[in-house]
Scaffold this active site. Sequence first.
Site, PDB file in Angstrom:
ATOM      1  N   THR A  89       0.806  -1.241   0.000  1.00 22.79           N
ATOM      2  CA  THR A  89       0.000   0.000   0.000  1.00 22.79           C
ATOM      3  C   THR A  89       0.832   1.282   0.000  1.00 22.79           C
ATOM      4  O   THR A  89       0.415   2.255  -0.634  1.00 22.79           O
ATOM      5  CB  THR A  89      -1.042   0.012   1.140  1.00 22.79           C
ATOM      6  OG1 THR A  89      -0.419  -0.452   2.332  1.00 22.79           O
ATOM      7  CG2 THR A  89      -2.236  -0.836   0.807  1.00 22.79           C
ATOM      8  N   ILE A 111      -4.768  -3.177 -22.340  1.00 19.82           N
ATOM      9  CA  ILE A 111      -6.056  -2.851 -21.699  1.00 19.82           C
ATOM     10  C   ILE A 111      -6.493  -3.934 -20.712  1.00 19.82           C
ATOM     11  O   ILE A 111      -7.364  -3.714 -19.877  1.00 19.82           O
ATOM     12  CB  ILE A 111      -7.150  -2.586 -22.773  1.00 19.82           C
ATOM     13  CG1 ILE A 111      -8.297  -1.732 -22.214  1.00 19.82           C
ATOM     14  CG2 ILE A 111      -7.688  -3.875 -23.354  1.00 19.82           C
ATOM     15  CD1 ILE A 111      -7.938  -0.318 -21.923  1.00 19.82           C
ATOM     16  N   TYR A 121      -8.311   7.832 -27.539  1.00 18.28           N
ATOM     17  CA  TYR A 121      -8.657   8.620 -28.732  1.00 18.28           C
ATOM     18  C   TYR A 121      -9.862   7.933 -29.380  1.00 18.28           C
ATOM     19  O   TYR A 121      -9.847   6.713 -29.562  1.00 18.28           O
ATOM     20  CB  TYR A 121      -7.440   8.579 -29.653  1.00 18.28           C
ATOM     21  CG  TYR A 121      -7.544   9.319 -30.950  1.00 18.28           C
ATOM     22  CD1 TYR A 121      -7.131  10.637 -31.046  1.00 18.28           C
ATOM     23  CD2 TYR A 121      -8.023   8.678 -32.090  1.00 18.28           C
ATOM     24  CE1 TYR A 121      -7.195  11.316 -32.248  1.00 18.28           C
ATOM     25  CE2 TYR A 121      -8.096   9.359 -33.295  1.00 18.28           C
ATOM     26  CZ  TYR A 121      -7.679  10.676 -33.360  1.00 18.28           C
ATOM     27  OH  TYR A 121      -7.749  11.338 -34.551  1.00 18.28           O
ATOM     28  N   SER A 122     -10.882   8.689 -29.710  1.00 21.17           N
ATOM     29  CA  SER A 122     -12.097   8.065 -30.229  1.00 21.17           C
ATOM     30  C   SER A 122     -12.129   8.057 -31.747  1.00 21.17           C
ATOM     31  O   SER A 122     -12.160   9.121 -32.379  1.00 21.17           O
ATOM     32  CB  SER A 122     -13.331   8.801 -29.705  1.00 21.17           C
ATOM     33  OG  SER A 122     -14.474   8.286 -30.355  1.00 21.17           O
ATOM     34  N   ARG A 124     -14.656   7.032 -33.223  1.00 19.48           N
ATOM     35  CA  ARG A 124     -16.038   7.360 -33.580  1.00 19.48           C
ATOM     36  C   ARG A 124     -16.113   8.845 -33.870  1.00 19.48           C
ATOM     37  O   ARG A 124     -16.986   9.308 -34.575  1.00 19.48           O
ATOM     38  CB  ARG A 124     -16.989   7.050 -32.419  1.00 19.48           C
ATOM     39  CG  ARG A 124     -17.086   5.597 -32.074  1.00 19.48           C
ATOM     40  CD  ARG A 124     -18.074   5.413 -30.940  1.00 19.48           C
ATOM     41  NE  ARG A 124     -19.441   5.612 -31.396  1.00 19.48           N
ATOM     42  CZ  ARG A 124     -20.479   5.715 -30.577  1.00 19.48           C
ATOM     43  NH1 ARG A 124     -20.320   5.644 -29.273  1.00 19.48           N
ATOM     44  NH2 ARG A 124     -21.695   5.890 -31.054  1.00 19.48           N
ATOM     45  N   ARG A 231       4.980  -7.150 -18.172  1.00 17.57           N
ATOM     46  CA  ARG A 231       5.209  -6.685 -19.552  1.00 17.57           C
ATOM     47  C   ARG A 231       6.656  -6.300 -19.864  1.00 17.57           C
ATOM     48  O   ARG A 231       6.988  -6.130 -21.044  1.00 17.57           O
ATOM     49  CB  ARG A 231       4.277  -5.505 -19.862  1.00 17.57           C
ATOM     50  CG  ARG A 231       2.802  -5.825 -19.695  1.00 17.57           C
ATOM     51  CD  ARG A 231       2.342  -7.007 -20.519  1.00 17.57           C
ATOM     52  NE  ARG A 231       0.909  -7.263 -20.366  1.00 17.57           N
ATOM     53  CZ  ARG A 231       0.246  -8.185 -21.043  1.00 17.57           C
ATOM     54  NH1 ARG A 231       0.876  -8.976 -21.901  1.00 17.57           N
ATOM     55  NH2 ARG A 231      -1.043  -8.358 -20.840  1.00 17.57           N
TER      56      ARG A 231
HETATM   57  C1  LIG Z   1       2.939 -13.287 -21.062  1.00 14.51           C
HETATM   58  C2  LIG Z   1       1.447 -13.094 -20.976  1.00 14.51           C
HETATM   59  C3  LIG Z   1       0.597 -13.910 -21.694  1.00 14.51           C
HETATM   60  C4  LIG Z   1      -0.799 -13.737 -21.609  1.00 14.51           C
HETATM   61  N1  LIG Z   1      -1.617 -14.529 -22.363  1.00 14.51           N
HETATM   62  C5  LIG Z   1      -2.957 -14.353 -22.314  1.00 14.51           C
HETATM   63  C6  LIG Z   1      -3.854 -15.165 -23.105  1.00 14.51           C
HETATM   64  O1  LIG Z   1      -3.420 -16.043 -23.830  1.00 14.51           O
HETATM   65  N2  LIG Z   1      -5.185 -14.919 -23.042  1.00 14.51           N
HETATM   66  C7  LIG Z   1      -5.716 -13.941 -22.229  1.00 14.51           C
HETATM   67  O2  LIG Z   1      -6.929 -13.769 -22.202  1.00 14.51           O
HETATM   68  N3  LIG Z   1      -4.898 -13.175 -21.471  1.00 14.51           N
HETATM   69  C8  LIG Z   1      -3.554 -13.341 -21.491  1.00 14.51           C
HETATM   70  N4  LIG Z   1      -2.733 -12.539 -20.725  1.00 14.51           N
HETATM   71  C9  LIG Z   1      -3.347 -11.490 -19.889  1.00 14.51           C
HETATM   72  C10 LIG Z   1      -3.364 -11.907 -18.408  1.00 14.51           C
HETATM   73  O3  LIG Z   1      -4.141 -13.052 -18.200  1.00 14.51           O
HETATM   74  C11 LIG Z   1      -3.909 -10.747 -17.549  1.00 14.51           C
HETATM   75  O4  LIG Z   1      -5.234 -10.467 -17.956  1.00 14.51           O
HETATM   76  C12 LIG Z   1      -3.110  -9.475 -17.683  1.00 14.51           C
HETATM   77  O5  LIG Z   1      -1.735  -9.758 -17.557  1.00 14.51           O
HETATM   78  C13 LIG Z   1      -3.536  -8.472 -16.622  1.00 14.51           C
HETATM   79  O6  LIG Z   1      -3.111  -8.952 -15.375  1.00 14.51           O
HETATM   80  P1  LIG Z   1      -3.933  -8.668 -14.052  1.00 14.51           P
HETATM   81  O7  LIG Z   1      -5.333  -9.154 -14.170  1.00 14.51           O
HETATM   82  O8  LIG Z   1      -3.123  -9.236 -12.914  1.00 14.51           O
HETATM   83  O9  LIG Z   1      -3.846  -7.053 -13.987  1.00 14.51           O
HETATM   84  P2  LIG Z   1      -4.923  -5.984 -13.531  1.00 14.51           P
HETATM   85  O10 LIG Z   1      -6.186  -6.136 -14.274  1.00 14.51           O
HETATM   86  O11 LIG Z   1      -4.248  -4.646 -13.568  1.00 14.51           O
HETATM   87  O12 LIG Z   1      -5.203  -6.350 -12.051  1.00 14.51           O
HETATM   88  C14 LIG Z   1      -4.194  -6.190 -11.040  1.00 14.51           C
HETATM   89  C15 LIG Z   1      -4.580  -7.108  -9.893  1.00 14.51           C
HETATM   90  O13 LIG Z   1      -5.829  -6.649  -9.339  1.00 14.51           O
HETATM   91  C16 LIG Z   1      -6.596  -7.771  -8.943  1.00 14.51           C
HETATM   92  N5  LIG Z   1      -7.852  -7.792  -9.712  1.00 14.51           N
HETATM   93  C17 LIG Z   1      -8.198  -6.972 -10.732  1.00 14.51           C
HETATM   94  N6  LIG Z   1      -9.435  -7.245 -11.174  1.00 14.51           N
HETATM   95  C18 LIG Z   1      -9.856  -8.290 -10.435  1.00 14.51           C
HETATM   96  C19 LIG Z   1     -11.050  -9.063 -10.414  1.00 14.51           C
HETATM   97  N7  LIG Z   1     -12.073  -8.816 -11.233  1.00 14.51           N
HETATM   98  N8  LIG Z   1     -11.144 -10.052  -9.520  1.00 14.51           N
HETATM   99  C20 LIG Z   1     -10.147 -10.323  -8.653  1.00 14.51           C
HETATM  100  N9  LIG Z   1      -8.987  -9.634  -8.626  1.00 14.51           N
HETATM  101  C21 LIG Z   1      -8.853  -8.629  -9.495  1.00 14.51           C
HETATM  102  C22 LIG Z   1      -5.753  -9.012  -9.177  1.00 14.51           C
HETATM  103  O14 LIG Z   1      -4.993  -9.278  -8.025  1.00 14.51           O
HETATM  104  C23 LIG Z   1      -4.817  -8.566 -10.272  1.00 14.51           C
HETATM  105  O15 LIG Z   1      -3.611  -9.298 -10.342  1.00 14.51           O
HETATM  106  C24 LIG Z   1      -1.351 -12.714 -20.777  1.00 14.51           C
HETATM  107  C25 LIG Z   1      -0.475 -11.894 -20.036  1.00 14.51           C
HETATM  108  C26 LIG Z   1       0.902 -12.072 -20.138  1.00 14.51           C
HETATM  109  C27 LIG Z   1       1.806 -11.161 -19.334  1.00 14.51           C
END
Ligand SMILES: Cc1cc2nc3c(=O)[nH]c(=O)nc-3n(C[C@H](O)[C@H](O)[C@H](O)COP(=O)(O)OP(=O)(O)OC[C@H]3O[C@@H](n4cnc5c(N)ncnc54)[C@H](O)[C@@H]3O)c2cc1C
Length: 310
Positions: A89, A111, A121-122, A124, A231
């Site tokens: 935090t 995203i 940027y839109s 639309r 990333r």
């Molecule tokens: C090398 C690589 C390969 C990937 N391949 C794929 C793929 O093949 N297909 C695909 O669909 N995606 C893929 N992804 C995307 C991946 O699954 C994640 O969606 C993306 O990295 C975002 O991570 P995140 O959800 O931890 O981040 P954020 O969305 O920023 O969330 C940060 C943290 O907040 C918490 N959080 C956020 N929202 C929620 C929620 N709704 N519920 C519970 N906790 C939450 C979690 O602790 C999360 O780790 C890939 C990512 C990487 C880096």
Amino acid sequence: MHASAEPETGIEQELMETSPTRRPTVAALEALLNRPMAVLDHGFVRVIDYMGDDGAIVQAARVSYGRGTRRLSEDAGLIRYLMRHRHTTPFEMCAIKFHVKLPIFVARQWIRHRMASVNEYSARYSILDREFYLPSRKHLAVQSATNRQGRAELLGEADAAFVLATLRADAERCHAHYLELLNDPREAGGHDPSRQGLARELARINLTLNTYTQWYWKTDLHNLFHFLELRADPHAQYEIRAYAERMLEVLAHWVPLAHQAFLDYRLNAATLSAPMLAVLRRMLAGERVEQPESGLSKREFSELIAALGR
Ligand SMILES: Cc1cc2nc3c(=O)[nH]c(=O)nc-3n(C[C@H](O)[C@H](O)[C@H](O)COP(=O)(O)OP(=O)(O)OC[C@H]3O[C@@H](n4cnc5c(N)ncnc54)[C@H](O)[C@@H]3O)c2cc1C
């Protein structure tokens, strides 16, 4: 290195204006503010605004107002302790806002990081420029046979030339048709007054995924570290990694102590599972452990060997 200057608009001039503040500022980041840092062939990342510094992390952790009363080495030690123990935090006390220009296929990966605020940027509302990402030859590689999400050796010269010519021709043709569908009288050339133009929100569906878009992306330092851990990692696709690497440079200017702790304890660190640790203990005791008797899958065993640099 900075991207070539964009046309000056009222907004650009406003961004360059200065005003006094009583908030803590970071001179090294102030120097970068509003300057586009070039990424890929037409993209950039630039810092629009920020809040906090290394001191804000320390201050939140100590829940005190004793800014500047501790020695730098103590601040560094505390930040490193917080990073090591995932006491996250205090890092949320710092925030940053970027302006990013990126190809649509990179934006789709980006995203997925939900813990940020985005304003795009839109297409639309406005017409997208004729700007496409074309990989440089050193990034044109064949599909990896071992990693379904990766690349292997580079394409040969003739194949690379074919790929680049195809990517360019397709992007240019689709953009030309996009303009034709829009049939916008404000676009230079090609306007046909006898034909109706299609709405921008529909015409854009004809564009290729390497077309550039732009957005403002605002997040806090904790979530930025999470984004960069995923990333800036070598497993991330090169094109998004290129952005992550520029953002790491920004962090080195903004929060140098937290940046170094992040490199040491997160980005360049390795996590060992309990079975991996058991194998490591056997190795340290002098045993020669091969994968079949390690209790680890082939993949996990090779990840361990890679982490150990063997
Ligand atoms: C090398 C690589 C390969 C990937 N391949 C794929 C793929 O093949 N297909 C695909 O669909 N995606 C893929 N992804 C995307 C991946 O699954 C994640 O969606 C993306 O990295 C975002 O991570 P995140 O959800 O931890 O981040 P954020 O969305 O920023 O969330 C940060 C943290 O907040 C918490 N959080 C956020 N929202 C929620 C929620 N709704 N519920 C519970 N906790 C939450 C979690 O602790 C999360 O780790 C890939 C990512 C990487 C880096």
